[in-house]
Design a protein around this motif. Structure first.
Motif, PDB file in Angstrom:
ATOM      1  N   GLY A 245      10.255   8.517  -6.728  1.00 28.69           N
ATOM      2  CA  GLY A 245       9.973   7.162  -7.198  1.00 28.69           C
ATOM      3  C   GLY A 245       8.951   6.458  -6.320  1.00 28.69           C
ATOM      4  N   VAL A 246       9.038   6.691  -5.015  1.00 28.82           N
ATOM      5  CA  VAL A 246       8.054   6.109  -4.095  1.00 28.82           C
ATOM      6  C   VAL A 246       6.657   6.611  -4.426  1.00 28.82           C
ATOM      7  CG1 VAL A 246       7.281   6.056  -1.677  1.00 28.82           C
ATOM      8  CG2 VAL A 246       9.686   5.691  -2.225  1.00 28.82           C
ATOM      9  N   SER A 247       6.545   7.889  -4.767  1.00 27.41           N
ATOM     10  CA  SER A 247       5.222   8.452  -5.087  1.00 27.41           C
ATOM     11  C   SER A 247       4.595   7.769  -6.290  1.00 27.41           C
ATOM     12  CB  SER A 247       5.341   9.954  -5.337  1.00 27.41           C
ATOM     13  OG  SER A 247       6.009  10.221  -6.564  1.00 27.41           O
ATOM     14  N   LYS A 248       5.411   7.305  -7.213  1.00 27.63           N
ATOM     15  CA  LYS A 248       4.896   6.649  -8.414  1.00 27.63           C
ATOM     16  C   LYS A 248       4.663   5.159  -8.204  1.00 27.63           C
ATOM     17  CE  LYS A 248       7.237   9.778 -11.688  1.00 27.63           C
ATOM     18  NZ  LYS A 248       7.850  10.676 -10.704  1.00 27.63           N
ATOM     19  N   ASN A 249       5.565   4.498  -7.480  1.00 27.47           N
ATOM     20  CA  ASN A 249       5.532   3.040  -7.391  1.00 27.47           C
ATOM     21  C   ASN A 249       4.924   2.484  -6.112  1.00 27.47           C
ATOM     22  OD1 ASN A 249       7.103   2.694  -9.903  1.00 27.47           O
ATOM     23  ND2 ASN A 249       8.799   3.533  -8.707  1.00 27.47           N
ATOM     24  N   GLN A 250       4.963   3.264  -5.027  1.00 28.40           N
ATOM     25  CA  GLN A 250       4.444   2.802  -3.744  1.00 28.40           C
ATOM     26  C   GLN A 250       3.664   3.931  -3.065  1.00 28.40           C
ATOM     27  OE1 GLN A 250       8.542   1.527  -2.528  1.00 28.40           O
ATOM     28  NE2 GLN A 250       7.509  -0.322  -1.813  1.00 28.40           N
ATOM     29  N   PRO A 251       2.512   4.283  -3.626  1.00 29.53           N
ATOM     30  CA  PRO A 251       1.756   5.431  -3.092  1.00 29.53           C
ATOM     31  C   PRO A 251       1.317   5.259  -1.643  1.00 29.53           C
ATOM     32  CG  PRO A 251       0.452   4.179  -4.683  1.00 29.53           C
ATOM     33  CD  PRO A 251       1.847   3.672  -4.784  1.00 29.53           C
ATOM     34  N   ALA A 252       1.066   4.021  -1.212  1.00 30.14           N
ATOM     35  CA  ALA A 252       0.686   3.805   0.190  1.00 30.14           C
ATOM     36  C   ALA A 252       1.850   4.134   1.119  1.00 30.14           C
ATOM     37  CB  ALA A 252       0.231   2.362   0.397  1.00 30.14           C
ATOM     38  N   LYS A 253       3.050   3.796   0.700  1.00 32.00           N
ATOM     39  CA  LYS A 253       4.225   4.136   1.507  1.00 32.00           C
ATOM     40  C   LYS A 253       4.401   5.647   1.590  1.00 32.00           C
ATOM     41  CE  LYS A 253       8.258   1.962   1.091  1.00 32.00           C
ATOM     42  NZ  LYS A 253       9.620   1.590   0.593  1.00 32.00           N
ATOM     43  N   LEU A 254       4.231   6.351   0.460  1.00 32.99           N
ATOM     44  CA  LEU A 254       4.372   7.807   0.471  1.00 32.99           C
ATOM     45  C   LEU A 254       3.376   8.431   1.442  1.00 32.99           C
ATOM     46  CD1 LEU A 254       5.646  10.381  -0.814  1.00 32.99           C
ATOM     47  CD2 LEU A 254       3.675  10.405  -2.347  1.00 32.99           C
ATOM     48  N   ALA A 255       2.135   7.952   1.415  1.00 30.19           N
ATOM     49  CA  ALA A 255       1.116   8.478   2.321  1.00 30.19           C
ATOM     50  C   ALA A 255       1.501   8.229   3.775  1.00 30.19           C
ATOM     51  CB  ALA A 255      -0.236   7.849   1.998  1.00 30.19           C
ATOM     52  N   ALA A 256       2.078   7.063   4.054  1.00 25.86           N
ATOM     53  CA  ALA A 256       2.503   6.750   5.422  1.00 25.86           C
ATOM     54  C   ALA A 256       3.680   7.620   5.842  1.00 25.86           C
ATOM     55  CB  ALA A 256       2.875   5.271   5.521  1.00 25.86           C
ATOM     56  N   LEU A 257       4.614   7.867   4.950  1.00 20.04           N
ATOM     57  CA  LEU A 257       5.781   8.679   5.281  1.00 20.04           C
ATOM     58  C   LEU A 257       5.385  10.084   5.722  1.00 20.04           C
ATOM     59  CD1 LEU A 257       8.185   7.683   2.347  1.00 20.04           C
ATOM     60  CD2 LEU A 257       8.378   6.969   4.733  1.00 20.04           C
ATOM     61  N   GLU A 258       4.328  10.622   5.127  1.00 22.00           N
ATOM     62  CA  GLU A 258       3.902  11.976   5.468  1.00 22.00           C
ATOM     63  C   GLU A 258       2.611  12.002   6.278  1.00 22.00           C
ATOM     64  OE1 GLU A 258       5.247  14.798   5.360  1.00 22.00           O
ATOM     65  OE2 GLU A 258       7.019  14.430   4.147  1.00 22.00           O
ATOM     66  N   GLY A 259       2.119  10.832   6.702  1.00 25.84           N
ATOM     67  CA  GLY A 259       0.907  10.797   7.511  1.00 25.84           C
ATOM     68  C   GLY A 259      -0.294  11.411   6.813  1.00 25.84           C
ATOM     69  N   HIS A 260      -0.418  11.145   5.511  1.00 18.39           N
ATOM     70  CA  HIS A 260      -1.479  11.748   4.687  1.00 18.39           C
ATOM     71  C   HIS A 260      -2.633  10.755   4.538  1.00 18.39           C
ATOM     72  CE1 HIS A 260      -3.381  14.228   1.699  1.00 18.39           C
ATOM     73  NE2 HIS A 260      -3.288  13.274   0.786  1.00 18.39           N
ATOM     74  N   TYR A 261      -3.831  11.163   4.931  1.00 20.69           N
ATOM     75  CA  TYR A 261      -4.990  10.264   4.922  1.00 20.69           C
ATOM     76  C   TYR A 261      -6.016  10.601   3.848  1.00 20.69           C
ATOM     77  CZ  TYR A 261      -3.689   7.988   9.316  1.00 20.69           C
ATOM     78  OH  TYR A 261      -3.042   7.243  10.283  1.00 20.69           O
ATOM     79  N   ASP A 262      -6.300  11.855   3.634  1.00 23.46           N
ATOM     80  CA  ASP A 262      -7.422  12.275   2.783  1.00 23.46           C
ATOM     81  C   ASP A 262      -6.998  12.385   1.319  1.00 23.46           C
ATOM     82  OD1 ASP A 262      -9.720  13.272   1.703  1.00 23.46           O
ATOM     83  OD2 ASP A 262      -9.753  15.131   2.875  1.00 23.46           O
ATOM     84  N   SER A 263      -7.547  11.540   0.473  1.00 22.44           N
ATOM     85  CA  SER A 263      -7.182  11.537  -0.951  1.00 22.44           C
ATOM     86  C   SER A 263      -7.770  12.717  -1.717  1.00 22.44           C
ATOM     87  CB  SER A 263      -7.646  10.240  -1.612  1.00 22.44           C
ATOM     88  OG  SER A 263      -6.982   9.135  -1.069  1.00 22.44           O
ATOM     89  N   SER A 264      -8.752  13.391  -1.150  1.00 22.97           N
ATOM     90  CA  SER A 264      -9.390  14.504  -1.856  1.00 22.97           C
ATOM     91  C   SER A 264      -8.678  15.835  -1.626  1.00 22.97           C
ATOM     92  CB  SER A 264     -10.848  14.640  -1.411  1.00 22.97           C
ATOM     93  OG  SER A 264     -10.924  14.967  -0.029  1.00 22.97           O
TER      94      SER A 264
END
Length: 465
Positions: A245-264
């Motif tokens: 649900g976080v991946s769908k509704n709060q993508p910035a939070k999901l990226a922070a949870l996994e330390g993911h920076y590069d969208s490509s």
């Protein structure tokens, strides 16, 4: 220190301290229902005695939960007046529902639960136990609904402009069943069941190690172990649904949870690691493309990274969020392994023969508490800089007249008072544990007596009470 930081620290401190107790109330409440149901079904006094004992523990936990929870409602008005004005119609309705449908139910039947033995019938007393348990469950419902609305707001519209703007409910049930409320509620309930189960496991592991109250300690341990085993496994699936649900509704939070920076690029699933925020790089042990697979069920679809979000709209404390989130997951997996290893030893008939395992269960009472706390830290820090996601920033939610020195003074006082309450709680809890269950106040069950009762002692004349 800025007033925003101080106010956030103060509220985080009071919430974190309060959150020790409600999960225990819910978890111990479930086990009380199981214990008393077994007593009603079998008539075995062992189940009655263990129920009476854990009711006393429950009452202590309930009292501390009430005392520490009230203060937070005052903080909404003192430190977060703008927030209260903005979401008062929505947040207030959820809190009112908790008082009417949950707290009144729980506290109303608590008197029968505590003082109804030998005054009401067995069935009535069990009914009261169930109502107290359901009351604690319903209380979590409305608190989680209110918090989930802040994460994924729905069923509202905004009236007024500027400083006079506020959110009003347009669809009550859309507000209640907002996109994240059900998944987060399941996650909270299961975390609470684990907290209660591991408290019961810890206390009874202590009794077994000390050879005390074995008639009660062993069956109580097995009840709690069964609850822990199944809820720990269910928590794995509930946690996945919540993260989805976080991946769908709060993508910035999901990226922070996994330390993911590069969208490509595809996103790795880290088992553990470290986020270098200056270099915008995460290193550690990871499953390549693992997060992408969990979200999209393939290893090719990129995940939106932190670099794609504008400054001021995404979390800033990425490494802290990453660490809290992975601590929660690591503990969750550890609880699954520990619980099911215990179940395996039970099946083999060796559950109480391994002293090291009982010692581990004795100290494992801390693990669900740490997981619950770190999970909330990750969820709330990952929502920043929004107090209501996408609508109201934390910096704009503060009271306009409260000064930093006022918050600092109250924070120091709260710390002293809460530390005193915590010490008192530990003292009273330890006292009740040392006193033990009713019916065993005047003797201890040592190995000799246990052998006598099982018929394995050849010379009963050597056994004494």
């Amino acid at each position: 220190m800025e007033i925003e930081i101080l106010s956030r620290i103060q509220f985080a401190f009071t919430v974190s301290f309060h959150y020790i107790y409600p999960p225990l109330s819910i978890g111990v409440g479930l086990i009380l229902v199981i214990m008393e149901s077994l007593y009603l079904k079998t008539g075995n006094k062992v189940y009655e005695n263990m129920t009476r004992f854990w009711i006393k523990i429950f009452a202590l936990i309930f009292g501390l939960g009430v005392a520490t929870g009230i203060i937070m409602e005052f903080e909404f008005g003192t430190n977060w007046a703008t927030y209260s004005k903005y979401v008062g119609d929505i947040f207030g309705s959820a809190l009112a529902a908790e008082g009417i449908f949950a707290f009144a139910l729980e506290s109303g039947f608590l008197g029968v639960l505590l003082f109804g033995w030998n005054r009401v019938g067995k069935g009535v007393h069990l009914f009261s136990t169930i109502m107290v348990f359901l009351g604690s469950m319903f209380s979590a419902v409305w608190i989680v609904v209110a918090n989930s609305w802040q994460q994924t707001p729905s069923g509202y519209h905004i009236v007024g402009e500027g400083m006079n703007a506020r959110a009003e409910i347009t669809d009550f049930w859309a507000m209640v069943f907002n996109p994240s409320s059900v998944d987060r509620l399941m996650h909270v309930w299961l975390g609470s069941f684990l907290a209660g189960a591991f408290l019961v496991l810890s206390v009874n592991a202590y009794y077994i190690l000390k050879n005390k109250y074995l008639e009660i300690a062993k069956p109580a341990f097995k009840i709690a172990l069964t609850v822990a085993a199944f809820t720990s496994l269910l928590q794995l699936f509930a946690g996945h649904r919540s993260a989805d649900g976080v991946s769908k509704n709060q993508p910035a939070k999901l990226a922070a949870l996994e330390g993911h920076y590069d969208s490509s690029s595809v996103a790795d699933l880290y088992l553990f690691g470290w986020v270098n925020q200056k270099e915008k790089k995460t290193s550690g042990l990871a499953i390549p493309g693992g997060l992408t697979f969990l979200v999209h069920q393939d290893f090719k679809t990129p995940i939106k990274g932190l670099n794609s979000f504008e400054e001021g709209t995404k979390p800033t404390q990425i490494n802290a969020i990453f660490q809290f989130y992975h601590i929660m997951i690591a503990i969750g997996m550890l609880l699954i392994g520990l619980s099911w290893y215990g179940m395996l030893q039970w099946k083999r008939g060796k559950l109480f023969e391994q002293r090291w395992l009982l010692l581990v269960f004795g100290w494992a009472v801390l693990l669900p508490q740490i997981a619950n706390q770190t999970g909330w830290f990750a969820a709330e820090m990952g929502r920043q800089p929004w107090v209501v996601y996408g609508l109201l920033k934390t910096s704009d939610a503060l009271s306009k007249t409260v000064k930093a020195e006022h918050v600092l003074t109250s924070l120091i006082l709260f710390t002293l008072v809460y530390a005193t309450l915590f010490v008192l709680f530990l003292y009273l809890l330890n006292r009740k544990i040392k006193h033990g269950p009713e019916g065993f106040d005047h003797y201890e069950v040592d190995e000799t007596v246990s052998s006598l009762r099982t018929g394995s002692l050849k010379d009963p004349g050597t056994a004494t009470l």
